[in-house]
Design an enzyme around this catalytic site. Structure first.
Site, mmCIF file in Angstrom:
data_model
loop_
_atom_site.group_PDB
_atom_site.id
_atom_site.type_symbol
_atom_site.label_atom_id
_atom_site.label_comp_id
_atom_site.label_asym_id
_atom_site.label_seq_id
_atom_site.Cartn_x
_atom_site.Cartn_y
_atom_site.Cartn_z
ATOM 1 N N TYR A 27 9.559 -11.361 19.372
ATOM 2 C CA TYR A 27 9.414 -11.470 17.919
ATOM 3 C C TYR A 27 7.941 -11.461 17.482
ATOM 4 O O TYR A 27 7.623 -11.960 16.400
ATOM 5 C CB TYR A 27 10.124 -12.720 17.407
ATOM 6 N N HIS A 62 21.229 -9.887 16.572
ATOM 7 C CA HIS A 62 20.016 -9.093 16.358
ATOM 8 C C HIS A 62 20.354 -7.625 16.576
ATOM 9 O O HIS A 62 21.206 -7.303 17.405
ATOM 10 C CB HIS A 62 18.918 -9.482 17.359
ATOM 11 N N GLU A 99 12.301 -2.531 22.578
ATOM 12 C CA GLU A 99 13.176 -3.661 22.915
ATOM 13 C C GLU A 99 14.020 -3.356 24.156
ATOM 14 O O GLU A 99 14.203 -4.218 25.020
ATOM 15 C CB GLU A 99 14.041 -4.016 21.694
HETATM 16 P P1 IDP Z 1 16.584 -8.846 10.913
HETATM 17 O O1 IDP Z 1 17.010 -9.700 12.101
HETATM 18 O O2 IDP Z 1 17.709 -8.619 9.958
HETATM 19 O O3 IDP Z 1 15.888 -7.578 11.331
HETATM 20 P P2 IDP Z 1 13.964 -9.930 10.239
HETATM 21 O O4 IDP Z 1 13.398 -9.999 8.870
HETATM 22 O O5 IDP Z 1 13.388 -8.923 11.191
HETATM 23 O O6 IDP Z 1 15.549 -9.735 10.086
HETATM 24 O O7 IDP Z 1 13.830 -11.382 10.867
HETATM 25 C C1 IDP Z 1 14.053 -11.596 12.240
HETATM 26 C C2 IDP Z 1 14.841 -12.866 12.418
HETATM 27 O O8 IDP Z 1 14.050 -13.971 11.970
HETATM 28 C C3 IDP Z 1 16.117 -12.963 11.576
HETATM 29 O O9 IDP Z 1 17.227 -12.314 12.152
HETATM 30 C C4 IDP Z 1 16.328 -14.462 11.496
HETATM 31 O O10 IDP Z 1 16.917 -14.978 12.700
HETATM 32 C C5 IDP Z 1 14.898 -14.967 11.402
HETATM 33 N N1 IDP Z 1 14.490 -15.165 10.007
HETATM 34 C C6 IDP Z 1 14.233 -14.216 9.071
HETATM 35 N N2 IDP Z 1 13.894 -14.752 7.896
HETATM 36 C C7 IDP Z 1 13.921 -16.100 8.089
HETATM 37 C C8 IDP Z 1 13.661 -17.215 7.223
HETATM 38 O O11 IDP Z 1 13.320 -17.080 6.048
HETATM 39 N N3 IDP Z 1 13.810 -18.458 7.770
HETATM 40 C C9 IDP Z 1 14.181 -18.646 9.086
HETATM 41 N N4 IDP Z 1 14.430 -17.620 9.921
HETATM 42 C C10 IDP Z 1 14.301 -16.376 9.429
HETATM 43 MG MG MG Z 2 14.047 -7.243 12.218
#
Ligand code: IDP
Ligand code: MG
Length: 135
Positions: free
Chosen positions: A49, A115, A126
């Site tokens: 991440y 994910h 990945e």
């Molecule tokens: P995605 O998984 O839909 O691609 P991303 O924005 O890439 O979303 O964020 C990665 C992961 O980070 C999310 O799946 C979630 O587990 C976590 N995440 C995203 N936004 C937040 C937040 O505002 N608070 C806590 N965890 C978050």
């Molecule tokens: Mg993402």
């Protein structure tokens, strides 16, 4: 045909939803070409991440991803990347379309069950990290 990278995250594994997620994946026509259950170390979660390292939720995200075992998947289908993102639904389970993985199995924006790679380049990176034998 395209291969994408997916994770059944620790919340869904702890809730014993692994089989239900896999059942849905197969029902939707994906071939599972790689599958492993691991417990991510902090270093691995931080690497995976890294793109989010400056975000306020990064610490929470890493501690969630290392909280228990997860299931790593390589999924093959036509347009697999978009197809799996569609099947997962929006990041926030409250905003995810009905019957998507995150709507059904997610709890909140952090603990959102699954994910999926978001683009061909990220899928390659990945997959290389977790399934080097497939890339
Ligand atoms: P995605 O998984 O839909 O691609 P991303 O924005 O890439 O979303 O964020 C990665 C992961 O980070 C999310 O799946 C979630 O587990 C976590 N995440 C995203 N936004 C937040 C937040 O505002 N608070 C806590 N965890 C978050
Ligand atoms: Mg993402």
């Amino acid at each position: 045909m395209q291969t994408t990278f997916a994770i059944i995250k620790p919340d869904a594994v702890a809730a014993k939803n692994t089989g239900k997620v896999i059942d849905r994946i197969e029902h939707e026509g994906f071939s599972i070409v790689g599958m492993k259950k691991i417990h991510m170390s902090q270093a691995l979660a931080e690497q995976f991440y890294a793109v989010h390292s400056a975000r306020p939720f990064f610490g929470e995200l890493v501690s969630f991803m290392t909280s228990g075992p997860c299931v790593l998947l390589a999924l093959r289908k036509e347009n697999a990347i978009a197809a799996w993102r569609d099947l997962m639904g929006a990041t926030d389970p409250a905003k995810a379309a009905p019957n998507t993985m995150r709507a059904v199995f997610g709890t909140n924006v952090g603990s959102n069950a699954t994910h999926g790679s978001d683009a061909p380049e990220t899928a390659q990176t990945e997959l290389k990290l977790f399934f080097p034998e497939l890339v």
